[in-house]
Scaffold this motif. Structure first.
Motif, short mmCIF file in Angstrom:
data_model
loop_
_atom_site.label_atom_id
_atom_site.label_comp_id
_atom_site.label_asym_id
_atom_site.label_seq_id
_atom_site.Cartn_x
_atom_site.Cartn_y
_atom_site.Cartn_z
N PHE A 72 0.93 -1.08 0.03
CA PHE A 72 0.14 -0.06 -0.07
C PHE A 72 0.97 1.32 -0.05
O PHE A 72 0.53 2.15 -0.70
CB PHE A 72 -0.97 -0.11 1.47
CG PHE A 72 -1.69 1.04 1.45
CD1 PHE A 72 -2.90 1.36 0.60
CD2 PHE A 72 -1.49 2.21 2.09
CE1 PHE A 72 -4.03 2.34 0.65
CE2 PHE A 72 -2.20 3.25 2.14
CZ PHE A 72 -3.35 3.34 1.70
N GLN A 87 2.20 1.89 -3.53
CA GLN A 87 1.31 2.49 -4.45
C GLN A 87 0.95 4.08 -3.98
O GLN A 87 0.85 4.67 -5.14
CB GLN A 87 -0.09 1.79 -4.05
CG GLN A 87 -1.31 2.04 -5.05
CD GLN A 87 -2.73 1.60 -4.59
OE1 GLN A 87 -2.37 0.84 -3.64
NE2 GLN A 87 -3.62 1.31 -5.32
N GLN A 88 0.93 4.43 -2.98
CA GLN A 88 0.54 5.63 -2.47
C GLN A 88 1.88 6.68 -2.71
O GLN A 88 1.66 7.89 -3.25
CB GLN A 88 0.32 5.92 -0.85
CG GLN A 88 -0.77 5.12 -0.45
CD GLN A 88 -2.22 5.67 -1.23
OE1 GLN A 88 -2.41 6.76 -1.45
NE2 GLN A 88 -3.08 4.76 -1.68
N LYS A 114 2.21 7.69 -6.46
CA LYS A 114 1.29 9.14 -6.91
C LYS A 114 1.92 10.35 -6.94
O LYS A 114 1.44 11.26 -7.45
CB LYS A 114 -0.07 9.24 -6.02
CG LYS A 114 -0.73 7.85 -5.85
CD LYS A 114 -1.85 8.25 -5.30
CE LYS A 114 -2.98 6.91 -5.06
NZ LYS A 114 -4.18 7.07 -4.10
N TYR A 115 3.10 10.55 -6.17
CA TYR A 115 3.86 11.88 -6.20
C TYR A 115 5.27 11.74 -6.89
O TYR A 115 5.72 10.85 -6.89
CB TYR A 115 4.14 12.17 -4.57
CG TYR A 115 2.58 12.15 -3.85
CD1 TYR A 115 1.58 13.06 -3.90
CD2 TYR A 115 2.32 11.18 -3.02
CE1 TYR A 115 0.38 13.16 -3.26
CE2 TYR A 115 1.05 10.81 -2.52
CZ TYR A 115 0.10 11.83 -2.44
OH TYR A 115 -0.90 11.90 -1.89
N GLN A 141 7.57 12.13 -1.16
CA GLN A 141 6.95 10.83 -0.71
C GLN A 141 6.27 11.18 0.61
O GLN A 141 5.29 10.59 1.24
CB GLN A 141 8.08 9.54 -0.54
CG GLN A 141 8.99 10.03 0.53
CD GLN A 141 10.29 10.64 -0.10
OE1 GLN A 141 10.16 11.33 -1.15
NE2 GLN A 141 11.17 10.83 0.83
N ALA A 200 2.36 11.26 1.26
CA ALA A 200 1.53 10.03 1.48
C ALA A 200 1.62 9.81 2.89
O ALA A 200 1.06 8.57 3.32
CB ALA A 200 2.31 8.66 0.79
N ALA A 232 -2.25 8.80 4.43
CA ALA A 232 -2.57 7.59 4.03
C ALA A 232 -1.93 6.31 4.37
O ALA A 232 -2.43 5.37 4.88
CB ALA A 232 -2.42 7.60 2.37
N LEU A 233 -0.60 6.57 4.65
CA LEU A 233 0.04 5.28 5.33
C LEU A 233 -0.07 5.35 6.63
O LEU A 233 -0.13 4.14 7.49
CB LEU A 233 1.66 5.63 4.96
CG LEU A 233 2.61 4.63 5.44
CD1 LEU A 233 1.97 3.20 4.71
CD2 LEU A 233 4.04 4.88 4.83
N LYS A 258 -3.19 3.33 7.07
CA LYS A 258 -3.08 1.83 7.11
C LYS A 258 -2.39 1.50 8.14
O LYS A 258 -2.70 0.07 8.49
CB LYS A 258 -2.47 1.66 5.71
CG LYS A 258 -2.35 0.15 5.23
CD LYS A 258 -3.43 -0.18 4.96
CE LYS A 258 -3.41 -1.65 4.32
NZ LYS A 258 -4.85 -2.08 3.64
#
Length: 350
Positions: free
Chosen positions: A25, A28-29, A32-33, A38, A41, A44-45, A48
């Motif tokens: 995960f 994947q996040q 996106k950048y 990094q 993210a 989101a991390l 998770k």
């Protein structure tokens, strides 16, 4: 806003490692950048990682996220302590967020709170079996279906003491439960009182374009009536409108040879034009007073004659034109307007 701190050390696990699922995960996040961004993210991390830890974020999980994103630990800690969606203490398997804002209170949220206190205990208390804990929060945005609670990621709305008790029983027993409204309401529609938008033709496509026909039928009589009214309002004997003020009016030239010829008059002879243009034959006006005539009598009122254009007032303090102020014979010091004031050589008044 209340100060948010990490759980006591006795509650903290000794270690935390990102699982393979969490690592996938994270990749994947981060993708996106752009490279080097990094840190974007982090939220989101953290979410998770909280899911992996059982609904809360221990210190070691926060440090693991910081290391994965190459961020200082304090920066990740700032995010965790700011957003209330991150739990800093252990929670139950079913974490209940109870809405205690005014709309829910007006709809009976107080009774729901009593059930929580009776079945679970105080806020942030985890039951002995680890199944339940609860926390009162601000508005969750489902006011139409109040009272309501959020359990983990799902909303449960239109609660009563009876259906909420049953909901808790089903969760504890592992039975499937129904999310959303607990009374069968569809979305946020009025319950058992839907009196609008019931015509089936609104949904089968038969009304597409029908509005244009109705509009034209309604507009036709109105247009006919307006045209008749406009025709009736026109005057029978129309008069020529006067030209607006300030606008030019076309007319013939004042007195030109072409105009005189058009009207049948004889054109001016060139000899007469030359004679009229001779300045020696121009009429000279007599003087205002003939030579030897006496001037008109004056009235008894006295008048002061205006100075001629060549007259220049003289003043002892007025220098001649072009003379520098330092070389002028006298300088204005204000004494002419203040005769009682003595001015010394340093131009200071006494």
């Amino acid at each position: 806003m209340a100060v948010r701190k990490l759980a006591p050390e006795e509650m903290q696990p000794e270690s935390f490692v990102l699982s393979s699922e969490t690592e996938a995960f994270a990749q994947q996040q981060i993708a996106k950048y752009p490279p080097g961004r990094q840190a974007s993210a982090v939220i989101a991390l953290l979410g998770k990682a909280q899911e992996q830890a059982g609904g809360w974020l221990p210190r070691k999980a926060i440090e693991a996220v910081a290391a994965r994103l190459d961020m200082p630990i304090i920066r990740v800690m700032e995010v965790v302590t700011f957003y209330t969606m991150f739990n800093l203490e252990p929670v139950g398997k079913y974490f209940i967020q109870f809405c205690g804002t005014t709309p829910c209170v007006l709809r009976g949220a107080g009774d729901i709170k009593k059930v929580l206190e009776k079945r679970i205990g105080d806020q942030n208390h985890v039951t002995a079996d680890g199944n339940f804990s609860w926390l009162e929060v601000e508005c969750l945005g489902a006011c139409c279906n109040a009272p309501m609670v959020q359990i983990n990621d799902d909303y449960y709305e239109d609660l009563t003491t009876e259906n909420f008790e049953k909901l808790l029983d089903d969760l504890a027993a592992g039975r499937p439960v129904k999310t959303g409204s607990q009374i069968g309401r569809k979305s946020s529609e009025p319950f058992e009182a839907v009196n609008t938008l019931q015509d089936p033709s609104l949904y089968d496509g038969s009304q597409v374009g029908a509005w244009r026909k109705r509009f034209e039928e309604q507009a036709q009589p109105a247009a006919t009536g307006e045209a008749a009214a406009a025709t009736a309002s026109l005057p029978q004997d129309a008069k020529a409108a006067k030209p607006p003020a300030g606008r030019p009016i076309e007319s013939d030239a004042a007195d030109t040879p072409a105009k005189r010829a058009k009207e049948g008059e004889a054109p001016v002879k060139p000899v007469d034009q030359k004679e009229a243009a001779d300045p020696s034959k121009a009429t000279k006006s007599d003087a205002h007073t003939e030579k030897g005539a006496e001037p008109a009598p004056q009235s008894s009122k006295s008048y002061v004659a205006s100075p001629g254009k060549d007259a220049v007032p003289t003043s002892p303090t007025t220098p001649n034109a072009g003379t520098p102020p330092a070389r002028s014979e006298a300088r204005r010091d204000g004494s002419e307007s203040k005769p009682g004031v003595v001015v010394d050589k340093d131009n200071k008044t006494s």
